[in-house]
Motif scaffolding. Structure first.
Motif, PDB file in Angstrom:
ATOM      1  N   ALA A 139       5.934  48.396  34.504  1.00 59.19           N
ATOM      2  CA  ALA A 139       4.471  48.497  34.451  1.00 59.19           C
ATOM      3  C   ALA A 139       3.916  49.209  35.686  1.00 59.19           C
ATOM      4  CB  ALA A 139       3.866  47.096  34.322  1.00 59.19           C
ATOM      5  N   SER A 197       4.828  52.973  35.620  1.00 57.98           N
ATOM      6  CA  SER A 197       4.086  53.728  34.605  1.00 57.98           C
ATOM      7  C   SER A 197       2.643  53.952  35.036  1.00 57.98           C
ATOM      8  CB  SER A 197       4.154  53.027  33.246  1.00 57.98           C
ATOM      9  OG  SER A 197       3.611  51.721  33.315  1.00 57.98           O
ATOM     10  N   LEU A 210       4.553  55.445  29.943  1.00 60.44           N
ATOM     11  CA  LEU A 210       5.377  54.259  29.692  1.00 60.44           C
ATOM     12  C   LEU A 210       6.720  54.661  29.108  1.00 60.44           C
ATOM     13  CD1 LEU A 210       5.402  51.101  29.640  1.00 60.44           C
ATOM     14  CD2 LEU A 210       4.646  51.277  27.259  1.00 60.44           C
TER      15      LEU A 210
END
Length: 560
Positions: free
Chosen positions: A484, A487, A504
């Motif tokens: 996370a 990204s 992602l």
């Protein structure tokens, strides 16, 4: 009474713990130097003398550093688990660092006139101006130290993302180097080192190193025997994959345009990177270059073989116990996930077919061409993602966000622990899922109830299940948090052409050591993102914990 001999605290002026780490990292470099030396022979056979010189220099430097460390600290204590994790993390990064030397030196030692001979006749590639005069050969990109390190890390970790925009314009020697480091890295450079350089009586030390490379199961009681058996299986499968790919390529429409020598060369490289689930290619658009269902069909079982744990292969090949293919939890769920994931992705692609681009297609009688291509690409790309191979048959950047998300989930999960794949691994994902269900079911049980659970033929009591669930959950959580955070960084530097689904997808591919790309990765990407991906690939290959231990050791040492 006699006293037990005490190990000295320092070796060659260095603390004993550091001496152990440096000696074994030196051993890894000696193995890398050996692979470089073999590549010098490939360069000479190909008549590529500038790459031969580059690899000879790189091998000399690597062997010199490795030999110095191994000799200086030869009498350091055998590694235990804390050493093993530091050796794995530091060793893999060091191997990637020295593995960048051949890319960098070849790019700088090769004259422009010689680079021009590597470009296929009639090719109209954009000029490369990185670090020097313009050239159409993608070798020019490796004049950048960061690009060279990226390519090396991607190769050794089996990631497959590349800075080489046009692989056919690379010298044969570099094509081979990219393939062979993925082939060795797929099994694990530490596993290769243990199999060749293990010292007599080093059982516990060998096991510490074996486990540090994210491996647990043994085929034999001896770790050295286990890794040698793994290599025998791997080499045998590689030969089989070469033959199958050659036959498929030979009888394909694209293959008819190639000489037998070129067919053999492409078969060798793709078999090595396919079985090791690495994904480097020697063609311009990976497997999409061929646009051949026969070649894709041959690669499906090759990629799947690489995602099955080696103890299962041994049971099937040596013991003729074919029940292991479905009796083993990870293998069974690999097939389930391949089937279920393919159905979901096919449905997604068919729903969004009018607005997506699936690249070149092949006519199928009585079937809509676009629907057939959407289905065929869904099957191949789902298998490539879940097995963490990274072969690409379609421009995924032009797919729907839903399709990218489905493939991202597959890349995060990965295949079986004990195979060549990346990702979280099936056994860890399964343990987390069962653990959540188990925690939920306990709410409805009395406090005095005796609780147990069966996982992969093992009956675990409450304490054992809590320990296994905690370990799997911690690694999975750290993995997802890193995904996370990375990204978010990438989406802010990737440019307006890419959305969060693309970012992602790209991070999941790098961190899962897969190699599929939505189009972000390349020599024009932001240097911050490129450097971040080097770390993502390194951390993903070692499953986070060894890297955290390595970081802690840098700050506080290896004392408790």
């Amino acid at each position: 009474m006699g006293s037990v001999a005490r190990q000295p605290d320092r070796f060659g002026g260095f603390p004993a713990d550091l001496a152990t780490v440096l000696r074994d990292v030196g051993s890894l470099l000696l193995i890398e130097a050996l692979v470089m030396t073999v590549t010098v022979g490939v360069a000479l056979l190909a008549g590529e003398f500038y790459p031969a010189l580059a690899f000879l220099l790189a091998a000399g430097v690597t062997a010199g550093v490795g030999s110095l460390a191994r000799r200086t600290f030869a009498d350091a204590p055998a590694p235990v688990m804390k050493h093993g994790m530091v050796i794995a993390a530091g060793g893999w990064f060091t191997v990637a660092l020295f593995g960048a030397l051949p890319f960098f030196l070849t790019a700088h030692l090769t004259p422009l006139s010689t680079m021009a001979t590597y470009v296929p006749a009639g090719a109209a590639y954009d000029p490369v101006t990185v670090g020097g005069p313009a050239t159409q050969s993608s070798l020019g990109y490796f004049r950048s130290p960061l690009h060279a390190l990226f390519e090396s890390m991607s190769g050794w970790t089996g990631s497959g993302l590349t800075m080489a925009v046009h692989e056919p314009s690379l010298p044969r020697t570099i094509q081979w180097w990219r393939s062979v480091i993925q082939w060795v890295g797929g099994i694990g450079v530490i596993v290769l080192t243990v199999s060749i350089l293990a010292r007599p009586g080093s059982g516990s030390g060998s096991y510490a190193l074996y486990r540090s490379e994210a491996r647990e199961e043994r085929i034999h009681p001896s770790v050295v025997s286990t890794v040698r058996t793994i290599w025998k299986i791997f080499v045998g499968y590689t030969v089989l994959a070469i033959v199958l790919f050659f036959l498929a390529l030979h009888f394909s429409e694209y293959g008819s345009t190639l000489t037998l020598g070129e067919q053999a060369w492409q078969s060798l490289n793709h078999a090595m990177t396919g079985l090791s689930t690495g994904g480097f290619s020697v063609t311009d658009n990976s497997i999409g270059t061929y646009n051949a269902p026969l070649i894709e069909g041959v690669l499906l079982p090759v990629m799947t073989l690489g995602a099955i744990a080696f103890p299962v292969h041994y049971g099937v090949l040596h013991d003729r116990d074919y029940r292991k293919l479905f009796g083993d939890l990870q293998t069974r769920w690999l097939f389930v996930l391949l089937g279920l994931g393919t159905l979901i992705l096919v449905a997604q692609n068919l729903l969004t077919a009018p607005t997506s681009d699936y690249g070149a297609s092949v006519a199928v009688p009585y079937v809509d061409r676009l629907a057939a291509d959407a289905t065929r690409d869904a099957v191949f790309q789902l298998v490539s993602a879940l097995t963490c191979t990274g072969f690409q048959s379609s421009p995924i950047g032009s797919w729907s966000d839903g399709g990218k998300l489905i493939i991202s989930v597959a890349m995060v999960i990965g295949g079986a622990a004990g195979s060549t794949v990346g990702g979280i691994k099936i056994i860890r994902a399964y343990t987390v899922a069962r653990g959540i269900r188990w925690q939920f079911s306990r709410v409805f049980l009395p406090a005095s109830a005796v609780v147990s659970i069966d996982i992969d033929g093992r009956r675990l009591d409450r304490e054992e299940m809590e320990r296994e669930f905690s370990e799997a959950a911690i690694i999975s959580l750290l993995w997802v948090l890193l995904l996370a955070a990375s990204s978010l960084v990438l989406v802010n530097v990737a440019g307006a052409d890419f959305g969060y689904a693309d970012a992602l997808f790209e991070v999941a591919s790098a961190q899962g050591n897969v190699g599929l790309s939505s189009g972000i990765t390349g020599p024009s990407m932001h240097p911050l993102a490129e450097a971040m991906f080097v770390l993502n690939m390194w951390i993903g290959r070692l499953e986070i914990i060894p890297v955290l231990v390595f970081g802690r050791a840098l700050v506080k040492g290896l004392d408790p």
